[in-house]
Design an enzyme around this catalytic site. Sequence first.
Site, PDB file in Angstrom:
ATOM      1  N   HIS A 112       3.308  -0.630   0.590  1.00  0.00           N
ATOM      2  CA  HIS A 112       2.081  -0.990   1.312  1.00  0.00           C
ATOM      3  C   HIS A 112       0.971   0.010   0.997  1.00  0.00           C
ATOM      4  O   HIS A 112       1.240   1.179   0.704  1.00  0.00           O
ATOM      5  CB  HIS A 112       2.389  -0.957   2.814  1.00  0.00           C
ATOM      6  CG  HIS A 112       1.366  -1.592   3.686  1.00  0.00           C
ATOM      7  ND1 HIS A 112       0.261  -0.921   4.128  1.00  0.00           N
ATOM      8  CD2 HIS A 112       1.277  -2.835   4.184  1.00  0.00           C
ATOM      9  CE1 HIS A 112      -0.459  -1.728   4.899  1.00  0.00           C
ATOM     10  NE2 HIS A 112       0.128  -2.904   4.953  1.00  0.00           N
ATOM     11  N   ASP A 189       8.792   4.421   5.202  1.00  0.00           N
ATOM     12  CA  ASP A 189       7.819   3.603   5.928  1.00  0.00           C
ATOM     13  C   ASP A 189       8.634   2.520   6.644  1.00  0.00           C
ATOM     14  O   ASP A 189       9.134   1.587   6.013  1.00  0.00           O
ATOM     15  CB  ASP A 189       6.846   2.997   4.895  1.00  0.00           C
ATOM     16  CG  ASP A 189       6.020   1.857   5.465  1.00  0.00           C
ATOM     17  OD1 ASP A 189       6.196   1.510   6.647  1.00  0.00           O
ATOM     18  OD2 ASP A 189       5.194   1.307   4.712  1.00  0.00           O
ATOM     19  N   GLN A 192       8.365  -2.360   8.606  1.00  0.00           N
ATOM     20  CA  GLN A 192       9.067  -3.651   8.609  1.00  0.00           C
ATOM     21  C   GLN A 192      10.566  -3.509   8.859  1.00  0.00           C
ATOM     22  O   GLN A 192      11.233  -4.511   9.104  1.00  0.00           O
ATOM     23  CB  GLN A 192       8.864  -4.368   7.252  1.00  0.00           C
ATOM     24  CG  GLN A 192       7.427  -4.663   6.900  1.00  0.00           C
ATOM     25  CD  GLN A 192       6.777  -5.697   7.824  1.00  0.00           C
ATOM     26  OE1 GLN A 192       7.442  -6.450   8.526  1.00  0.00           O
ATOM     27  NE2 GLN A 192       5.458  -5.726   7.831  1.00  0.00           N
ATOM     28  N   LYS A 215       4.394  -4.413  15.708  1.00  0.00           N
ATOM     29  CA  LYS A 215       5.258  -5.301  14.910  1.00  0.00           C
ATOM     30  C   LYS A 215       6.631  -5.468  15.562  1.00  0.00           C
ATOM     31  O   LYS A 215       7.502  -6.121  15.028  1.00  0.00           O
ATOM     32  CB  LYS A 215       5.430  -4.737  13.495  1.00  0.00           C
ATOM     33  CG  LYS A 215       4.134  -4.732  12.674  1.00  0.00           C
ATOM     34  CD  LYS A 215       4.384  -4.221  11.287  1.00  0.00           C
ATOM     35  CE  LYS A 215       3.130  -3.814  10.539  1.00  0.00           C
ATOM     36  NZ  LYS A 215       2.317  -4.939  10.101  1.00  0.00           N
ATOM     37  N   CYS A 353      -1.295  -6.692   1.432  1.00  0.00           N
ATOM     38  CA  CYS A 353      -1.576  -5.243   1.434  1.00  0.00           C
ATOM     39  C   CYS A 353      -0.720  -4.471   0.438  1.00  0.00           C
ATOM     40  O   CYS A 353      -0.608  -3.253   0.535  1.00  0.00           O
ATOM     41  CB  CYS A 353      -1.407  -4.625   2.821  1.00  0.00           C
ATOM     42  SG  CYS A 353      -2.605  -5.207   3.993  1.00  0.00           S
TER      43      CYS A 353
HETATM   44  C1  LIG Z   1       5.455  -2.016   4.996  1.00  0.00           C
HETATM   45  C2  LIG Z   1       4.242  -1.714   5.828  1.00  0.00           C
HETATM   46  N1  LIG Z   1       3.787  -0.459   5.880  1.00  0.00           N
HETATM   47  C3  LIG Z   1       2.721  -0.110   6.605  1.00  0.00           C
HETATM   48  C4  LIG Z   1       2.017  -1.058   7.315  1.00  0.00           C
HETATM   49  C5  LIG Z   1       0.814  -0.622   8.095  1.00  0.00           C
HETATM   50  O1  LIG Z   1       1.027  -0.807   9.466  1.00  0.00           O
HETATM   51  P1  LIG Z   1      -0.167  -0.644  10.514  1.00  0.00           P
HETATM   52  O2  LIG Z   1      -1.245  -1.566  10.028  1.00  0.00           O
HETATM   53  O3  LIG Z   1       0.426  -1.068  11.811  1.00  0.00           O
HETATM   54  O4  LIG Z   1      -0.592   0.768  10.493  1.00  0.00           O
HETATM   55  C6  LIG Z   1       2.430  -2.389   7.283  1.00  0.00           C
HETATM   56  C7  LIG Z   1       1.654  -3.426   7.968  1.00  0.00           C
HETATM   57  O5  LIG Z   1       1.718  -4.586   7.670  1.00  0.00           O
HETATM   58  C8  LIG Z   1       3.573  -2.730   6.524  1.00  0.00           C
HETATM   59  O6  LIG Z   1       4.014  -3.981   6.451  1.00  0.00           O
END
Ligand SMILES: Cc1ncc(COP(=O)(O)O)c(C=O)c1O
Length: 398
Positions: A112, A189, A192, A215, A353
């Site tokens: 991401h 990270d 998910q 999430k 993203c």
């Molecule tokens: C794999 C992953 N990392 C990071 C994020 C970023 O999360 P946030 O927008 O809640 O900070 C997301 C959001 O979709 C994600 O799917």
Amino acid sequence: MNREDFPFLKTGKIYFDNGATSLKPSAVIESMVDYYENYSANIHRGDYEISLKASDIYDQAREVCQKFIHADKPEEIIFTKGTTESLNKIIFGFFETHLKKGDEVLVTKAEHASLLLPLMILAEKIGIHLIYMPLKEENELDYESFLSSVTPKTKLVAIAGVSNVVGDHRPLNQIGRYCKENQIYFLVDGAQSVPHTKTDVVRDNIDFLAFSGHKMLGPTGIGVLYGKKELLEEMKPCEYGGDMNQNFSSLGDVTLKPLPARLEAGTPPIAEVIGLKAAISYLEKIGMEKIEEYEEELKEYFLKRIKEVPQVDVYNASVKGGEVIFNIHDVFSQDAAIYLDYFGICVRAGTHCAKALKEELPVQNTVRISFYFYNTKEEIDKLMDVLKQSDTLYNVIL
Ligand SMILES: Cc1ncc(COP(=O)(O)O)c(C=O)c1O
């Protein structure tokens, strides 16, 4: 499963965009309303009953998070506003001073933006090298790809536990063990993975973990930064202010509080922390293993039924888990999403993203369905009915 707990589902819409954010059960909403209506005070500052109550529940939430991810100590949990803030704080607050020019950081193109972009900025700033591990046929990461990329210069592995595009569950346990044995930092990270799988930072030797409340049934504006205590002790705060300092004077001598306060400057998102606590309690009642199994079952059902719709190409059929990416032949993914919305079906379209993955996928943009435990096979049946009629979409578009 437990559909009556989710007010949004009463609208009759089908919500398949849980990777973006999940729905919220009444228990979470009510916990936050209760705070605002009955004890809406600041924490760790007031000597009166409702402030003490708010402080108490806030501190309990930290322990709830600690147990949920099987961390050793409550002070290893730092509240942030989400995964993005957690990752940025880890990368600029810790790795900026713990990596040096020439060090290699293993990542993948499926990561991401909130992980890759700060690392790219750090690479420019201090001269580390980002090494993209090769991905398999459907863009999954396996242990062999990881092993083939490690060199004596590898100092950090930074990956998602579950990719938000492909949905593959990365071999965290194997990678974590290797990292520990070879003095490599391991940053996960968990945006998910934490909402959909059982997380155990000790079992998997994870040094740092980031995840978002929204999430996993919780409110927006709250996330977690987990770090091993000895590493958090070395982390530079990115923010300075109230409640994180022990003392300071006009001469500039500042003493910071111990963890976790020194990394949580200012008034925190109190209601959101309370909401996250309720969300985790809700998830624990169901059980993370059960959630993971059920989402796999939904995907298998989707894959079985989609065979009846020849105008749809699925790009991650061999990947287990609760995410499907696909396209309708000759239809731009965003048009497909608008078409599905017309029938009350919410899906995500685009690059999700993870724009670097475009370089690997056979198509630039896809439709993404991401299941959660409240989705049903009947909802998938409805989706199939709508996809089968998508011939009509060609008439609109062409
Ligand atoms: C794999 C992953 N990392 C990071 C994020 C970023 O999360 P946030 O927008 O809640 O900070 C997301 C959001 O979709 C994600 O799917």
